[in-house]
Structures are given as C-alpha cells and as structure tokens.
Write a protein that holds these residues in place. Structure first.
Motif, PDB file in Angstrom:
ATOM      1  N   GLN A  39     -50.943 -10.389 -14.206  1.00  0.00           N
ATOM      2  CA  GLN A  39     -51.252 -11.696 -14.781  1.00  0.00           C
ATOM      3  C   GLN A  39     -50.194 -12.695 -14.349  1.00  0.00           C
ATOM      4  O   GLN A  39     -49.014 -12.536 -14.670  1.00  0.00           O
ATOM      5  CB  GLN A  39     -51.333 -11.626 -16.301  1.00  0.00           C
ATOM      6  CG  GLN A  39     -51.843 -12.895 -16.944  1.00  0.00           C
ATOM      7  CD  GLN A  39     -52.227 -12.698 -18.389  1.00  0.00           C
ATOM      8  OE1 GLN A  39     -51.820 -11.738 -19.035  1.00  0.00           O
ATOM      9  NE2 GLN A  39     -53.055 -13.603 -18.917  1.00  0.00           N
ATOM     10  N   LYS A  43     -53.142 -17.846 -15.401  1.00  0.00           N
ATOM     11  CA  LYS A  43     -54.305 -17.147 -14.852  1.00  0.00           C
ATOM     12  C   LYS A  43     -54.685 -15.971 -15.734  1.00  0.00           C
ATOM     13  O   LYS A  43     -53.897 -15.489 -16.536  1.00  0.00           O
ATOM     14  CB  LYS A  43     -54.013 -16.657 -13.428  1.00  0.00           C
ATOM     15  CG  LYS A  43     -53.798 -17.774 -12.423  1.00  0.00           C
ATOM     16  CD  LYS A  43     -53.717 -17.232 -11.016  1.00  0.00           C
ATOM     17  CE  LYS A  43     -53.597 -18.359  -9.999  1.00  0.00           C
ATOM     18  NZ  LYS A  43     -53.549 -17.838  -8.599  1.00  0.00           N
ATOM     19  N   GLN A  44     -55.913 -15.509 -15.550  1.00  0.00           N
ATOM     20  CA  GLN A  44     -56.370 -14.357 -16.301  1.00  0.00           C
ATOM     21  C   GLN A  44     -55.805 -13.068 -15.720  1.00  0.00           C
ATOM     22  O   GLN A  44     -55.451 -13.009 -14.533  1.00  0.00           O
ATOM     23  CB  GLN A  44     -57.905 -14.297 -16.271  1.00  0.00           C
ATOM     24  CG  GLN A  44     -58.581 -15.372 -17.091  1.00  0.00           C
ATOM     25  CD  GLN A  44     -60.085 -15.158 -17.176  1.00  0.00           C
ATOM     26  OE1 GLN A  44     -60.691 -14.576 -16.273  1.00  0.00           O
ATOM     27  NE2 GLN A  44     -60.682 -15.613 -18.267  1.00  0.00           N
ATOM     28  N   ARG A  45     -55.711 -12.070 -16.561  1.00  0.00           N
ATOM     29  CA  ARG A  45     -55.281 -10.761 -16.090  1.00  0.00           C
ATOM     30  C   ARG A  45     -56.349 -10.204 -15.165  1.00  0.00           C
ATOM     31  O   ARG A  45     -57.544 -10.275 -15.457  1.00  0.00           O
ATOM     32  CB  ARG A  45     -55.052  -9.827 -17.279  1.00  0.00           C
ATOM     33  CG  ARG A  45     -54.330  -8.544 -16.941  1.00  0.00           C
ATOM     34  CD  ARG A  45     -53.956  -7.763 -18.188  1.00  0.00           C
ATOM     35  NE  ARG A  45     -52.999  -8.490 -19.017  1.00  0.00           N
ATOM     36  CZ  ARG A  45     -52.374  -7.947 -20.062  1.00  0.00           C
ATOM     37  NH1 ARG A  45     -52.620  -6.694 -20.402  1.00  0.00           N
ATOM     38  NH2 ARG A  45     -51.534  -8.671 -20.778  1.00  0.00           N
ATOM     39  N   GLU A  46     -55.906  -9.628 -14.036  1.00  0.00           N
ATOM     40  CA  GLU A  46     -56.849  -9.113 -13.053  1.00  0.00           C
ATOM     41  C   GLU A  46     -56.468  -7.708 -12.621  1.00  0.00           C
ATOM     42  O   GLU A  46     -55.298  -7.337 -12.596  1.00  0.00           O
ATOM     43  CB  GLU A  46     -56.909 -10.028 -11.825  1.00  0.00           C
ATOM     44  CG  GLU A  46     -55.599 -10.147 -11.071  1.00  0.00           C
ATOM     45  CD  GLU A  46     -55.701 -11.008  -9.821  1.00  0.00           C
ATOM     46  OE1 GLU A  46     -56.803 -11.515  -9.526  1.00  0.00           O
ATOM     47  OE2 GLU A  46     -54.687 -11.156  -9.127  1.00  0.00           O
TER      48      GLU A  46
END
Length: 115
Positions: A39, A43-46
């Motif tokens: 993360q 931003k979103q966790r990916e």
C-alpha cells in the motif's frame, strides 16, 4: 489465532534488490494461501504476489518477471525476492495468510526505492 511477522524492508536505489520474509505462527491449517500486498500513500492495498500451499503462484503484471515469491511449508514462512526495483515499488508491504475466507495480516514493512 495466527501471527505474522515480516522482516527485510528498507531503502534501496532503483535497480537494486530486497528480500522480504514473513514467519507465521499459531494455529495454521495446512491448506492456505500466503501472499504479499503493498500500500502506497493515497492508494489502495494491492496484491504483489501469492502462493498456495501446493506452490502455485500469482503475480500482477506490474511485478511479473521482477518479483519471486517462495514458501517453506515446514517452517510456515514466505519470502519475496524483489529485483530491478523501481521508485513506484515504494510502499508498505504486508504479509497475508488466507485460509478459506479468513485472512490474517502482518504489521507491514516499509520498502523505499530511491531514484
């Protein structure tokens, strides 16, 4: 209960390498999926990489060919070898263990790639 402890983050120059490790302890079912997520700020966790207990792996295109995930089922550990690092790889990296629909997370380790 499951505990995950990550290690190996740090600061590296672009093009360099780092290796992250994660040790799982507690009650761990044999059939599971271990993985790494990241993360970045804002931003979103990916997903970065995942590996099943049978050894099947999954990578997004952004890291394919640069990152390699591996695991030791006997030791309940998972590692992530990161090569050819880019500044956009900078993020907090989290270890994840999933059994069916239940997921466990580590505390995260910072990876910073300077340009």
């Amino acid at each position: 209960q499951v505990q995950l402890v990550e290690s190996g983050g740090g600061l590296v120059q672009a093009g360099g390498s780092l290796r992250l490790s994660c040790a799982a302890s507690g009650t761990i079912f044999r059939i599971n999926v271990m993985g790494w997520y990241r993360q970045a700020p804002g931003k979103q966790r990916e997903l970065v990489a995942a590996i099943t207990s049978e050894g099947s792996t999954n990578y997004p295109d952004s890291v394919k060919g640069r990152f390699t995930i591996s695991r030791d089922n006997a030791k309940n550990t998972v590692s992530l070898q990161m090569n050819s690092l880019k500044p956009e790889d900078t993020a907090v990296y989290y270890c994840n263990l999933r059994v069916a629909s239940v997921g466990y997370w580590g505390q995260g380790t910072q990876v910073t790639v300077s340009s």
